[in-house]
Design an enzyme around this catalytic site. Structure first.
Site, PDB file in Angstrom:
ATOM      1  CG  HIS A 158       9.294  -2.394  10.431  1.00  0.00           C
ATOM      2  ND1 HIS A 158       8.311  -3.212  10.926  1.00  0.00           N
ATOM      3  CD2 HIS A 158      10.466  -3.044  10.621  1.00  0.00           C
ATOM      4  CE1 HIS A 158       8.870  -4.313  11.428  1.00  0.00           C
ATOM      5  NE2 HIS A 158      10.179  -4.237  11.243  1.00  0.00           N
ATOM      6  CB  SER A 280      -4.572  17.677 -10.834  1.00  0.00           C
ATOM      7  OG  SER A 280      -5.659  18.392 -10.297  1.00  0.00           O
ATOM      8  CE  LYS A 286      -1.679  15.749  -7.187  1.00  0.00           C
ATOM      9  NZ  LYS A 286      -2.930  15.648  -6.440  1.00  0.00           N
ATOM     10  CD  GLU A 293      -2.240   7.119  -8.200  1.00  0.00           C
ATOM     11  OE1 GLU A 293      -3.375   7.269  -7.732  1.00  0.00           O
ATOM     12  OE2 GLU A 293      -1.571   8.058  -8.675  1.00  0.00           O
TER      13      GLU A 293
END
Ligand code: ARG
Length: 466
Positions: A158, A280, A286, A293
């Site tokens: 979980h 970024s 970043k 992804e």
């Protein structure tokens, strides 16, 4: 223009330009050219054996095809939409070169046979590439498992801290997922199942069986199709392959999701080498995990192809229908996506840096050894349900004090059970907890090393076999 169509004799007007574009497949099926030639050469040999082609015809076909193959490799062959697809383009070129022998080649087969054979041949080659890429990725994961057999991290359920595991053990889970035979990878060989060309056309063609068997052998298929209708209309192998590819992508999407989480500063478990990340354009601080992804995203694309292909087959009457032309683009894209993904993934895993300190800190914040304390009490004779209750109370106390279970003094722990003695601290450390799981499939360093060695042997064996 209509006159170039091999089937135009029956028609009164040329096909409209729109229809030509809509129904043509040359734009995408030209990539099957080399496999189409391979199939045609086997077919020609079969025809010669059956007495349909003379020795000279066969020699001419071989010579013509060798030239065409070179022209294709060199990008010199002009593909024509008027000739609809790869099969007719190649046959037309062949006939242009060698005349009647080229026209005889199509005896006893239809394009429906050709396409069914071509895709199987093409797919078989893709599967070989994919299998070795999977093995390469497994090797990268095994290297990490070996290096990190003792690196403690939280095992989650979980997404809450559950019990300590080693990072090596976690990596081995993915090696298992890619397991040949039983899991996703093992389903790939099913797509290699034996089929043969030459059961041709809807009713079959009366090529003698020895010739047909010879063709099967030439193409390296294991066995002949036993039903002509099934031979031309079956696309199970394509669906099976795409299902297997989807599973591999799903497994990689799970690992990707973990890499993304682990790389975020909230976790800080790993770093991924800069060459797999991007920055970024607006926020200078970043570093984004673009590759995992994108793998996560591309898994959706492959699953989409599976749904597309299986839906394509739904309710199709026997035998071949033009619908089947729609099988190629999803199939090609599935193989391309999987191959690219596997390639980049193995490289990326080799660029993962592990941060053991942060992993250990996370273990210490989640009462990860609570189950170990319960197991300890069970070993001292307490029923598990009772020990569960005792430990829950101890965890509450530690939580209130803002410390880990291992930081509670012995007298405090003994308030919860008199069975607790000095030796409890051995199981309350993450390292002690790992050591205790020394059974087949467990996370103990010894087990991780055992599994790594077992896998290396297994992969060595398969690599030789391929
Ligand atoms: N381009 C077709 C395909 O990809 C080849 C078979 C066409 N057969 C036919 N009878 N029109 O499926």
């Amino acid at each position: 223009m209509n006159s170039t169509k091999t089937w135009s004799g029956r028609f009164n007007e040329p096909v409209s330009e729109l229809v030509k574009k809509y129904t043509g497949s040359i734009e995408f099926d030209k990539r099957l050219a080399q496999w189409d030639i391979q199939g045609s050469l086997a077919h020609a040999q079969m025809l010669q054996q059956a007495g349909v082609l003379s020795e000279e015809d066969l020699a001419a076909i071989r010579r013509g095809m060798a030239e065409i193959s070179e022209e294709i490799e060199a990008g010199r062959l002009q593909w024509s939409l008027d000739l609809e697809d790869v099969h007719m383009n190649i046959e037309h070129r062949l006939t242009g070169k060698i005349g009647d022998a080229g026209k005889r080649l199509h005896t006893g087969r239809s394009r429906n046979d050709q396409v069914a054979t071509d895709i199987r041949l093409w797919l078989r080659d893709q599967i070989s590439v994919i299998q070795s890429l999977i093995q390469n990725l497994q090797t990268a994961l095994l290297d990490l498992a070996e290096q990190h057999a003792e690196t403690v991290m939280p095992g989650f359920t979980h997404l809450q801290v559950a019990q300590p595991v080693s990072f090596g053990h976690h990596m081995l889970a993915y090696v298992e997922m890619l397991l040949p035979r039983l899991r996703a990878h093992g389903r790939l060989p099913e797509a290699r199942q034996p089929y043969a060309l030459g059961r041709g056309r809807v009713g079959g063609y009366d090529l003698p069986d020895p010739a047909r068997n010879h063709g099967t052998e030439l193409l390296g298929f294991e066995e002949i199709c036993q039903n002509s209708l099934d031979a031309v209309s079956d696309r199970d192998f394509a669906v099976e392959f795409t299902a297997a590819a989807s599973l591999v992508m799903i497994h990689l999407s799970r690992l990707s999701e973990e890499l993304i989480l682990w790389m975020s500063p909230r976790f800080g478990f790993i770093d991924i080498a800069d060459r797999f990340c991007t920055g970024s354009s607006i926020m200078p601080q970043k570093k984004n995990p673009d590759v995992p992804e994108l793998v996560r995203g591309k898994s959706g694309r492959v699953i989409g192809h599976l749904i597309g292909l299986i839906t394509l087959m739904k309710s199709q009457p026997l035998a071949y229908n033009k619908d089947n032309q729609e099988d190629k683009e999803p199939l090609f894209d599935t193989a391309d996506t999987l191959i690219d993904t596997l390639r980049i993934y193995a490289d990326m895993m080799r660029g993962v840096t592990v941060k053991p300190e942060n992993m250990r800190n996370a273990v210490m914040q989640g009462f990860a050894t609570a189950t170990d304390l319960a197991d300890y009490l069970v070993k001292k004779g307490m029923p598990f349900r009772d020990s569960h209750e005792v430990v829950a109370r101890a965890v509450r106390r530690a939580d209130e004090a803002g410390v880990d279970l291992s930081a509670l003094p012995l007298q405090v722990l003994q308030e919860f059970s008199s069975l607790i003695a000095d030796d409890v601290y051995e199981v309350l450390t993450p390292e002690g907890s790992l050591r205790a799981r020394n059974h087949l499939g467990g996370t103990a360093p010894e087990q991780v090393r055992f599994q790594t060695a077992r896998w290396r042997k297994l992969l060595d064996g398969t690599q030789k076999a391929v």
